[in-house]
Each structure stands twice: as C-alpha cells, then as structure tokens.
Design an enzyme around this catalytic site. Structure first.
Site, PDB file in Angstrom:
ATOM      1  N   LYS A  13       0.831  -1.206   0.000  1.00 23.06           N
ATOM      2  CA  LYS A  13       0.000   0.000   0.000  1.00 23.06           C
ATOM      3  C   LYS A  13       0.870   1.261   0.000  1.00 23.06           C
ATOM      4  O   LYS A  13       0.671   2.165  -0.797  1.00 23.06           O
ATOM      5  CB  LYS A  13      -0.925   0.027   1.238  1.00 23.06           C
ATOM      6  CG  LYS A  13      -1.814  -1.206   1.374  1.00 23.06           C
ATOM      7  CD  LYS A  13      -2.692  -1.144   2.602  1.00 23.06           C
ATOM      8  CE  LYS A  13      -1.960  -1.181   3.930  1.00 23.06           C
ATOM      9  NZ  LYS A  13      -1.284  -2.459   4.227  1.00 23.06           N
ATOM     10  N   ARG A  87      -9.796   0.791   8.504  1.00 24.26           N
ATOM     11  CA  ARG A  87      -9.393  -0.560   8.884  1.00 24.26           C
ATOM     12  C   ARG A  87     -10.484  -1.288   9.635  1.00 24.26           C
ATOM     13  O   ARG A  87     -10.301  -2.429  10.013  1.00 24.26           O
ATOM     14  CB  ARG A  87      -8.181  -0.453   9.815  1.00 24.26           C
ATOM     15  CG  ARG A  87      -6.872  -0.783   9.122  1.00 24.26           C
ATOM     16  CD  ARG A  87      -5.787  -0.486  10.130  1.00 24.26           C
ATOM     17  NE  ARG A  87      -4.632  -1.282   9.936  1.00 24.26           N
ATOM     18  CZ  ARG A  87      -3.530  -0.834   9.332  1.00 24.26           C
ATOM     19  NH1 ARG A  87      -3.485   0.355   8.823  1.00 24.26           N
ATOM     20  NH2 ARG A  87      -2.487  -1.622   9.232  1.00 24.26           N
ATOM     21  N   ARG A 126      11.877  -5.483   4.819  1.00 27.07           N
ATOM     22  CA  ARG A 126      11.585  -4.062   4.590  1.00 27.07           C
ATOM     23  C   ARG A 126      12.458  -3.130   5.429  1.00 27.07           C
ATOM     24  O   ARG A 126      12.731  -3.381   6.589  1.00 27.07           O
ATOM     25  CB  ARG A 126      10.126  -3.774   4.939  1.00 27.07           C
ATOM     26  CG  ARG A 126       9.852  -2.263   4.955  1.00 27.07           C
ATOM     27  CD  ARG A 126       8.425  -1.902   5.078  1.00 27.07           C
ATOM     28  NE  ARG A 126       7.768  -2.515   6.195  1.00 27.07           N
ATOM     29  CZ  ARG A 126       6.456  -2.485   6.361  1.00 27.07           C
ATOM     30  NH1 ARG A 126       5.691  -1.885   5.477  1.00 27.07           N
ATOM     31  NH2 ARG A 126       5.914  -3.048   7.408  1.00 27.07           N
ATOM     32  N   ARG A 160      11.131  -1.035  11.115  1.00 28.23           N
ATOM     33  CA  ARG A 160      10.047  -0.730  12.042  1.00 28.23           C
ATOM     34  C   ARG A 160      10.014  -1.687  13.229  1.00 28.23           C
ATOM     35  O   ARG A 160      10.268  -2.873  13.083  1.00 28.23           O
ATOM     36  CB  ARG A 160       8.708  -0.796  11.295  1.00 28.23           C
ATOM     37  CG  ARG A 160       8.374   0.513  10.640  1.00 28.23           C
ATOM     38  CD  ARG A 160       7.228   0.431   9.690  1.00 28.23           C
ATOM     39  NE  ARG A 160       6.059  -0.307  10.151  1.00 28.23           N
ATOM     40  CZ  ARG A 160       4.950  -0.432   9.434  1.00 28.23           C
ATOM     41  NH1 ARG A 160       4.877   0.152   8.243  1.00 28.23           N
ATOM     42  NH2 ARG A 160       3.941  -1.120   9.886  1.00 28.23           N
ATOM     43  N   ARG A 171      -0.843  -8.596  13.641  1.00 26.14           N
ATOM     44  CA  ARG A 171      -1.303  -7.666  12.595  1.00 26.14           C
ATOM     45  C   ARG A 171      -2.139  -8.402  11.557  1.00 26.14           C
ATOM     46  O   ARG A 171      -3.152  -7.893  11.079  1.00 26.14           O
ATOM     47  CB  ARG A 171      -0.089  -6.987  11.933  1.00 26.14           C
ATOM     48  CG  ARG A 171       0.524  -5.908  12.816  1.00 26.14           C
ATOM     49  CD  ARG A 171       1.946  -5.581  12.426  1.00 26.14           C
ATOM     50  NE  ARG A 171       2.055  -4.912  11.153  1.00 26.14           N
ATOM     51  CZ  ARG A 171       3.214  -4.767  10.499  1.00 26.14           C
ATOM     52  NH1 ARG A 171       4.335  -5.231  11.031  1.00 26.14           N
ATOM     53  NH2 ARG A 171       3.245  -4.146   9.346  1.00 26.14           N
TER      54      ARG A 171
HETATM   55  P1  AP5 Z   1       4.870  -1.630   1.831  1.00 28.44           P
HETATM   56  O1  AP5 Z   1       4.529  -0.786   0.658  1.00 28.44           O
HETATM   57  O2  AP5 Z   1       5.613  -1.002   2.961  1.00 28.44           O
HETATM   58  O3  AP5 Z   1       3.554  -2.384   2.373  1.00 28.44           O
HETATM   59  P2  AP5 Z   1       2.309  -1.820   3.154  1.00 28.44           P
HETATM   60  O4  AP5 Z   1       1.096  -2.486   2.600  1.00 28.44           O
HETATM   61  O5  AP5 Z   1       2.318  -0.329   3.186  1.00 28.44           O
HETATM   62  O6  AP5 Z   1       2.618  -2.472   4.565  1.00 28.44           O
HETATM   63  P3  AP5 Z   1       2.554  -1.889   6.040  1.00 28.44           P
HETATM   64  O7  AP5 Z   1       3.250  -2.897   6.914  1.00 28.44           O
HETATM   65  O8  AP5 Z   1       3.032  -0.469   6.107  1.00 28.44           O
HETATM   66  O9  AP5 Z   1       1.051  -1.957   6.312  1.00 28.44           O
HETATM   67  P4  AP5 Z   1       0.402  -1.996   7.652  1.00 28.44           P
HETATM   68  O10 AP5 Z   1      -1.005  -1.807   7.209  1.00 28.44           O
HETATM   69  O11 AP5 Z   1       0.670  -3.146   8.524  1.00 28.44           O
HETATM   70  O12 AP5 Z   1       1.107  -0.795   8.455  1.00 28.44           O
HETATM   71  P5  AP5 Z   1       0.648   0.666   8.833  1.00 28.44           P
HETATM   72  O13 AP5 Z   1       1.838   1.502   8.869  1.00 28.44           O
HETATM   73  O14 AP5 Z   1      -0.535   1.086   8.039  1.00 28.44           O
HETATM   74  O15 AP5 Z   1       5.671  -2.901   1.283  1.00 28.44           O
HETATM   75  C1  AP5 Z   1       6.236  -3.872   2.169  1.00 28.44           C
HETATM   76  C2  AP5 Z   1       7.588  -4.368   1.630  1.00 28.44           C
HETATM   77  O16 AP5 Z   1       7.351  -5.102   0.415  1.00 28.44           O
HETATM   78  C3  AP5 Z   1       8.557  -3.245   1.259  1.00 28.44           C
HETATM   79  O17 AP5 Z   1       9.852  -3.639   1.585  1.00 28.44           O
HETATM   80  C4  AP5 Z   1       8.402  -3.076  -0.274  1.00 28.44           C
HETATM   81  O18 AP5 Z   1       9.600  -2.642  -0.890  1.00 28.44           O
HETATM   82  C5  AP5 Z   1       8.043  -4.512  -0.694  1.00 28.44           C
HETATM   83  N1  AP5 Z   1       7.120  -4.558  -1.829  1.00 28.44           N
HETATM   84  C6  AP5 Z   1       6.019  -3.755  -2.014  1.00 28.44           C
HETATM   85  N2  AP5 Z   1       5.360  -4.102  -3.142  1.00 28.44           N
HETATM   86  C7  AP5 Z   1       6.063  -5.157  -3.677  1.00 28.44           C
HETATM   87  C8  AP5 Z   1       5.871  -5.966  -4.837  1.00 28.44           C
HETATM   88  N3  AP5 Z   1       4.836  -5.763  -5.684  1.00 28.44           N
HETATM   89  N4  AP5 Z   1       6.776  -6.956  -5.079  1.00 28.44           N
HETATM   90  C9  AP5 Z   1       7.794  -7.179  -4.215  1.00 28.44           C
HETATM   91  N5  AP5 Z   1       8.033  -6.437  -3.106  1.00 28.44           N
HETATM   92  C10 AP5 Z   1       7.170  -5.439  -2.826  1.00 28.44           C
HETATM   93  O19 AP5 Z   1       0.104   0.423  10.325  1.00 28.44           O
HETATM   94  C11 AP5 Z   1       0.977   0.109  11.392  1.00 28.44           C
HETATM   95  C12 AP5 Z   1       0.187   0.049  12.690  1.00 28.44           C
HETATM   96  O20 AP5 Z   1      -0.430   1.337  12.952  1.00 28.44           O
HETATM   97  C13 AP5 Z   1      -0.978  -0.931  12.738  1.00 28.44           C
HETATM   98  O21 AP5 Z   1      -0.559  -2.240  13.067  1.00 28.44           O
HETATM   99  C14 AP5 Z   1      -1.872  -0.308  13.810  1.00 28.44           C
HETATM  100  O22 AP5 Z   1      -1.352  -0.543  15.102  1.00 28.44           O
HETATM  101  C15 AP5 Z   1      -1.721   1.178  13.540  1.00 28.44           C
HETATM  102  N6  AP5 Z   1      -2.712   1.693  12.580  1.00 28.44           N
HETATM  103  C16 AP5 Z   1      -2.464   2.203  11.345  1.00 28.44           C
HETATM  104  N7  AP5 Z   1      -3.593   2.602  10.750  1.00 28.44           N
HETATM  105  C17 AP5 Z   1      -4.606   2.312  11.614  1.00 28.44           C
HETATM  106  C18 AP5 Z   1      -6.010   2.459  11.546  1.00 28.44           C
HETATM  107  N8  AP5 Z   1      -6.624   2.989  10.473  1.00 28.44           N
HETATM  108  N9  AP5 Z   1      -6.741   2.048  12.612  1.00 28.44           N
HETATM  109  C19 AP5 Z   1      -6.156   1.529  13.716  1.00 28.44           C
HETATM  110  N10 AP5 Z   1      -4.819   1.351  13.847  1.00 28.44           N
HETATM  111  C20 AP5 Z   1      -4.051   1.739  12.785  1.00 28.44           C
END
Ligand code: AP5
Length: 225
Positions: A13, A87, A126, A160, A171
């Site tokens: 994402k 979410r 990552r 992270r 997660r």
């Molecule tokens: P990346 O693009 O970083 O993936 P992502 O989907 O953004 O993954 P996240 O881990 O950031 O998502 P998340 O939803 O768990 O975390 P968030 O920060 O939102 O890609 C991942 C890796 O793969 C990278 O190394 C990239 O290079 C590689 N890659 C990407 N695409 C690829 C491809 N096509 N092929 C190969 N490699 C690829 O949330 C973190 C925490 O915050 C949550 O756990 C929660 O505690 C809190 N939080 C956030 N939002 C909310 C909400 N709305 N409500 C409640 N709590 C929340």
C-alpha cells in the site's frame, strides 16, 4: 479523485501510494505514518499508541478518525489516497460521512491481493528512509548505494519496531478479523477493484493506473464532443 488502498500488512500500500503521489499529484494519507509521528510526541497519547502499534493491534477508531479529519480539512481541494485507513467498518462509515461533509466522494477502493507467505518475506526484508519515508526491501528493492536513500541521500535507514514475527502474527489476525470485511462492504457499494499484489512493483502500479484511468470519465474530466 479519492481512493483507498486496501490490503494486509506488507501488501504494498505504502509503496504504491508514494508512486501515485509522484505520478498523479495526489496526497497520501497513511494513518500508520501519522501514528508513528504521534508516538514520538512524548505525550501520554503517544505512549499508548506506541504500545498498541508495537503489539500489532489496532489503535482506537476515534484517534485515527480524528487524525484523518484534520488532514482532509487542511487540504480542501486535494485528491487523497487513503493508505491503511479505514481498517474497521466503523472507520469506513466515518470516512463516508467525513467525505460527504467536506463535499468529496470516494471514487475507488483498490484491493491489493497477496498471500501470507509473501507478506512475511516482504515484512522481514523491509526498511524505510527515516527522513523522506521511501520504502525499500533487502531483496526486491534495495538502495542503489548501500546504506544511502536513493531519493534524499540520507543514511537514516530504519526498520520498524512492529516488523517482527510476533507482531506480524497479530497484525495479520487483526486484518482478517477487522479489516477484510471491508472488501465486501466496498464491493456492495460498487467501488471495489482487485489487483494482483504479488506481481512486480511496476506491474502493480500499471494495473492501478489502468483502474484509475478507466474511472476518469466518471469523474467528469473527459470532455464529450
Ligand atoms: P509496503 O509498501 O511497505 O507495504 P504496506 O502495505 O504499506 O505495509 P505496512 O506494513 O506499512 O502496512 P500496515 O497496514 O501493517 O502498516 P501501517 O503503517 O498502516 O511494502 C512492504 C515491503 O514489500 C517493502 O519492503 C516493499 O519494498 C516490498 N514490496 C512492495 N510491493 C512489492 C511488490 N509488488 N513486489 C515485491 N516487493 C514489494 O500500520 C501500522 C500500525 O499502525 C498498525 O498495526 C496499527 O497498530 C496502527 N494503525 C495504522 N492505521 C490504523 C487504523 N486505520 N486504525 C487503527 N490502527 C491503525
């Protein structure tokens, strides 16, 4: 145009949101990034957020909805990419109301489909630039020069705190229990588009571009003769 990127942790994402920002001038609203900023604030709320995130659980709806509302109000003419929000069904309802109150609408929800094995490998490899936020991967997207961000030249590359096996399990559970129902929710609204998130980054980006380009006529930007 306002869109949601929906998918489990590591689906890509953030990677795709950053590309859309560069290529289409949209604004990425990542609740994960906002909460990571909040946790460093030194406040009681920041400390609570840090503990929840490190455990891999979801932060309460009222906190994230408040963060998103502030950003939408601050840029009334912007096109937004919602990354990691909504979410929960309560967040999805709140987003619909928020957009309506601000004279906006949701145009598409792009689901990035991936399998759990790929997610584990992606999360394990990552790292991110702590200064500009560019996302890298040990195997699939390393920096061109070891230890130096391609985008801003910083050597502040970080991993992270929640990118570990135990937190990732939680997660994923949180995603399947609380977030995956949004797939049906947005399908029923006619907004869902599914993309193969296992494809290489450029291919995923082209598939998303095709979906968004096909939506443009609905957005009223295409002139009829
Ligand atoms: P990346 O693009 O970083 O993936 P992502 O989907 O953004 O993954 P996240 O881990 O950031 O998502 P998340 O939803 O768990 O975390 P968030 O920060 O939102 O890609 C991942 C890796 O793969 C990278 O190394 C990239 O290079 C590689 N890659 C990407 N695409 C690829 C491809 N096509 N092929 C190969 N490699 C690829 O949330 C973190 C925490 O915050 C949550 O756990 C929660 O505690 C809190 N939080 C956030 N939002 C909310 C909400 N709305 N409500 C409640 N709590 C929340």
């Amino acid at each position: 145009m306002n869109i949601i990127l929906l998918g489990p942790p590591g689906a890509g994402k953030g990677t795709q949101a950053r590309r859309l920002e560069e290529e289409r001038g949209m604004i990425q609203l990542s609740t994960g990034d906002m909460l990571r900023e909040a946790r460093t604030s030194g406040t009681e709320m920041g400390r609570k957020v840090a503990a929840i995130m490190d455990a891999g659980e979801l932060v309460t709806d009222d906190i994230v909805i408040g963060l998103i509302e502030e950003k939408i109000k601050a840029a009334p003419n912007a096109s937004f990419i919602f990354d990691g929000f909504p979410r929960t069904l309560a967040q999805a309802d709140a987003l619909g109301e928020l957009l309506e109150r601000n004279g906006k609408k949701l145009d598409a929800v792009i689901e990035l489909r991936v399998d759990d094995d790929a997610l584990v490998k992606r999360i394990a490899g990552r790292y991110t630039c702590g200064d500009c936020g560019e996302v890298y991967h040990d195997a699939t997207k390393p920096t061109k020069v070891d230890g130096v961000c391609d985008e801003c030249g910083s050597s502040n590359l970080i991993r992270r705190a929640d990118d570990n096996e135990e937190a990732l399990k939680t997660r994923l559970m949180e995603y399947y229990k609380k977030t995956s129902p949004l797939i049906g929710y947005y399908y029923a609204k006619g907004l869902l588009h599914s993309v193969d998130g296992l494809a290489p980054i450029d291919t995923v980006a082209s598939e998303i571009a095709s979906v968004l380009d096909a939506l443009r006529p609905l957005d009223g930007n295409v002139k009829t003769p």
